[in-house]
Scaffold this motif. Structure first.
Motif, PDB file in Angstrom:
ATOM      1  N   LYS A  58       0.937  -1.807   0.126  1.00 30.45           N
ATOM      2  CA  LYS A  58       0.150   0.455   0.076  1.00 30.45           C
ATOM      3  C   LYS A  58       1.219   1.128  -0.163  1.00 30.45           C
ATOM      4  CE  LYS A  58      -4.112  -2.165   1.498  1.00 30.45           C
ATOM      5  NZ  LYS A  58      -4.928  -1.226   3.697  1.00 30.45           N
ATOM      6  N   GLN A  90      -0.077   7.846  -7.721  1.00 31.92           N
ATOM      7  CA  GLN A  90      -2.130   7.240  -7.916  1.00 31.92           C
ATOM      8  C   GLN A  90      -1.081   6.383  -6.170  1.00 31.92           C
ATOM      9  OE1 GLN A  90      -4.817   7.282  -8.536  1.00 31.92           O
ATOM     10  NE2 GLN A  90      -3.769   8.848 -10.172  1.00 31.92           N
ATOM     11  N   SER A  91      -2.652   6.301  -5.384  1.00 34.20           N
ATOM     12  CA  SER A  91      -2.178   5.781  -3.855  1.00 34.20           C
ATOM     13  C   SER A  91      -3.140   5.165  -3.090  1.00 34.20           C
ATOM     14  CB  SER A  91      -1.300   6.717  -2.911  1.00 34.20           C
ATOM     15  OG  SER A  91      -2.428   7.934  -2.896  1.00 34.20           O
ATOM     16  N   ASP A  92      -2.973   4.975  -2.047  1.00 35.17           N
ATOM     17  CA  ASP A  92      -4.316   3.754  -1.186  1.00 35.17           C
ATOM     18  C   ASP A  92      -4.706   4.983  -0.090  1.00 35.17           C
ATOM     19  OD1 ASP A  92      -4.406   1.123  -2.375  1.00 35.17           O
ATOM     20  OD2 ASP A  92      -2.151   1.627  -1.901  1.00 35.17           O
ATOM     21  N   LEU A  93      -4.241   5.970   0.133  1.00 34.54           N
ATOM     22  CA  LEU A  93      -4.731   7.607   1.287  1.00 34.54           C
ATOM     23  C   LEU A  93      -4.082   8.069   0.478  1.00 34.54           C
ATOM     24  CD1 LEU A  93      -6.173   8.352   3.076  1.00 34.54           C
ATOM     25  CD2 LEU A  93      -3.828   7.260   4.930  1.00 34.54           C
ATOM     26  N   LEU A  94      -4.489   9.619   0.695  1.00 34.64           N
ATOM     27  CA  LEU A  94      -3.782  10.582   0.334  1.00 34.64           C
ATOM     28  C   LEU A  94      -4.650  11.362   1.640  1.00 34.64           C
ATOM     29  CD1 LEU A  94      -2.634  13.625  -0.676  1.00 34.64           C
ATOM     30  CD2 LEU A  94      -4.553  13.937  -2.068  1.00 34.64           C
ATOM     31  N   THR A 136     -11.521   3.436   5.171  1.00 33.76           N
ATOM     32  CA  THR A 136     -10.755   4.324   4.959  1.00 33.76           C
ATOM     33  C   THR A 136     -10.461   5.254   6.317  1.00 33.76           C
ATOM     34  OG1 THR A 136     -10.323   4.049   3.239  1.00 33.76           O
ATOM     35  CG2 THR A 136      -9.007   5.789   3.763  1.00 33.76           C
ATOM     36  N   LEU A 142      -6.830  11.500  -8.551  1.00 28.40           N
ATOM     37  CA  LEU A 142      -6.835  10.901  -8.109  1.00 28.40           C
ATOM     38  C   LEU A 142      -7.787   9.607  -7.748  1.00 28.40           C
ATOM     39  CD1 LEU A 142      -3.921  12.373  -6.387  1.00 28.40           C
ATOM     40  CD2 LEU A 142      -3.762  11.992  -8.526  1.00 28.40           C
ATOM     41  N   ASP A 143      -7.666   8.425  -8.122  1.00 31.85           N
ATOM     42  CA  ASP A 143      -8.425   8.065  -7.289  1.00 31.85           C
ATOM     43  C   ASP A 143      -7.955   7.191  -5.684  1.00 31.85           C
ATOM     44  OD1 ASP A 143     -10.781   5.897  -7.022  1.00 31.85           O
ATOM     45  OD2 ASP A 143      -9.492   4.271  -8.147  1.00 31.85           O
ATOM     46  N   ALA A 144      -8.316   8.566  -4.697  1.00 36.22           N
ATOM     47  CA  ALA A 144      -7.454   8.242  -3.251  1.00 36.22           C
ATOM     48  C   ALA A 144      -8.622   8.303  -2.266  1.00 36.22           C
ATOM     49  CB  ALA A 144      -6.243   7.760  -3.385  1.00 36.22           C
TER      50      ALA A 144
END
Length: 510
Positions: free
Chosen positions: A99, A213-217, A429, A464-466
């Motif tokens: 992640k 791209q990430s799992d959390l910003l 999240t 972004l998709d996060a």
């Protein structure tokens, strides 16, 4: 919705992290104590660099300092520009991590009026309290001497927003020293023009979004709750700026000879501004609030659960009354606002003169909420100004134009505004992040639906998709944007612990 939110909070309070339960938190505390001089010294060095976004040479110097600083912690980075101040895009890969956490902060600051500061804004100074409370200068401790956590470091961008860079790198150092491996890959986007409205950010994201791209910003900006309790924030208001100028005679006129005859631009502008809000500060421009949605039950539950600070704030700020008809601060900042930032129409005090000036100008800050758009606000206000009898222009009117129209208003919309953003307080999240933060000290993390200030989050939401959540670290009384900006040292220490907890735990399986 209220019961779901409550269930999420209860789960967060009853879950602890194995890493921090096994002593990681103590290791981080020990590291801070043993390395306080180096950490504060690094902060002092960064704060010494002037950082007004419009000065490209200064911002390039800041970017080079930060790039070198993070490189020594294993980050690979690049400096990107789309015609404005630089952005830093960086990454630190962790073996085995599946992640990624992306962290946003900015390293530019508001312009300074150095003459209004108690100490030079780019000569970081320690004091034992705020200037307003009579804080005295504290000599920088020598080796072996301790830093009082209630001391504050005064400099431009101490509270807004260079501290996250220092705290995050200190957290990484502390984990390495304690032989604790982060559970996530770490990405950074550091903004060099946020205080100017991040005017080229959309272009930066268009060109470099694939690297982010990430799992959390995590947006690491803004102040903590006024109670000094840690908080997660799930929204920000949008922001726009407009300058309004009214006109009177072509040249200054003697107020005795021409008063009551020559239109006074001060009077006209004051009357126009007064028709935009009532005495409680509520916006009364027709159509301005048409797109505003109400507060959801989950948001209201979160507000009700926050410590009630209005009375303490009134006392702290010496206020005999507040706007909003008695509603609490956290509810009012979820509504749009029109704020008169400044007014110029002649001198006051020793500079006052008995004249009618040719023009008067007011600068307005407009705070937006979700569903409001800059285009809609511009159309609504222009319609309102015209209904008040004004001929509108974006340029300084000619003599002929002033003669042709009874009332002339120059309307200058400033580029670089922000749209609003608001996310779900009870997402998976969010629940995981609450659990992580509570594990640091077993204290409840406050959930705040919206911060009153503004950040360019909506652009990240589009690109972004996060999941996006705000994690503020600065003290609420940090004087951000104003004179004598400061950061309380305990806030810096707390930030290091919180960042270490997120890096250690977010990548673990639920």
């Amino acid at each position: 919705m209220k019961s779901i939110l409550s269930f999420g909070i209860i789960c967060a309070l009853t879950t602890s992290s194995a890493a921090f339960a096994s002593g990681a938190s103590k290791s981080i505390e020990d590291y801070i104590s043993e390395n306080a001089h180096r950490i504060v010294g690094d902060f002092r060095d960064l704060l010494s660099l002037p950082n007004v976004a419009e000065n490209r040479a200064d911002m390039d110097k800041n970017a080079r300092w930060i790039t070198d600083y993070i490189a020594s912690r294993g980050f690979t980075s690049e400096t990107a520009s789309a015609g404005g101040a630089p952005y830093i895009i960086a990454e630190k890969k962790v073996p085995g991590a599946t992640k990624t956490v992306l962290i946003y902060a900015h390293f530019d600051g508001q312009p300074v009026a150095a003459e209004n500061w108690a100490s030079p804004p780019f000569e970081p100074t320690l004091r034992d309290d705020t200037i307003e409370n009579g804080g005295n200068i504290v000599p920088w401790p020598k080796a072996g001497e301790v830093f009082n956590p209630e001391w504050r470091i005064f400099a431009r961008s101490a509270g807004d927003d260079k501290a996250p860079v220092i705290a995050l790198m200190a957290a990484i150092d502390a984990l390495e020293t304690s032989e604790i491996t982060p559970s996530v890959n770490i990405k950074l986007i550091l903004d060099g023009e946020e205080e100017a409205g991040s005017p080229t950010l959309s272009k930066i994201l268009e060109e470099h979004g694939g690297k982010l791209q990430s799992d959390l910003l995590l947006f690491c900006d803004g102040p903590m709750h006024q109670s000094r309790q840690r908080q997660l924030v799930f929204g920000v208001r949008g922001a726009m700026t407009v300058h309004l100028t009214t006109y009177g005679p072509k040249r200054p006129l003697h107020s005795g000879h021409y008063g009551n005859w020559a239109p006074n631009p001060n009077d006209r502008l004051i009357h126009l501004l007064a028709k935009m809000k009532d005495e409680e500060g509520r916006i009364i421009v027709p159509g301005y609030l048409d797109d505003v949605r109400g507060i959801t039950p989950a948001e209201q539950a979160a507000i009700d659960a926050l410590p009630q600070m209005d009375g303490a704030l009134k006392d702290e700020l010496a206020l005999g009354d507040t706007d909003g008809g008695g509603k609490r601060l956290e509810e009012l900042i979820m509504a749009p606002a029109i704020v008169v930032k400044g007014f110029e129409g002649g001198g006051t005090g020793s500079k006052s003169r008995n004249i009618i000036m040719p023009s008067a100008t007011a600068s307005l800050n407009l705070r937006l909420v979700p569903a409001q758009t800059p285009e809609g606000i511009i159309a609504t206000l222009n319609k309102f100004f015209e209904a008040e009898g004004y001929w509108l222009t974006a340029n300084t009117p000619t003599d002929e134009e002033l003669k042709q129209h009874e009332k002339v208003l120059k309307v200058e919309w400033v580029d670089g505004g922000y749209g609003a953003f608001r996310s779900d307080l009870d997402s998976p999240t969010a629940r995981k992040l609450i659990t992580i933060l509570n594990s640091v000290d077993q204290k409840t993390t406050l959930l705040t639906p919206t911060m009153g200030g503004s950040l360019p989050i909506y652009l990240f939401e589009e690109a972004l998709d996060a999941p996006i959540i705000l994690l503020p670290i600065a003290n609420h009384d940090n004087n951000q944007h104003g004179r004598n900006e400061n950061l309380r040292l305990q806030n810096l220490w707390d930030a290091i612990e919180v960042y270490a907890a997120v890096l250690t735990q977010f990548g673990l399986e639920d």
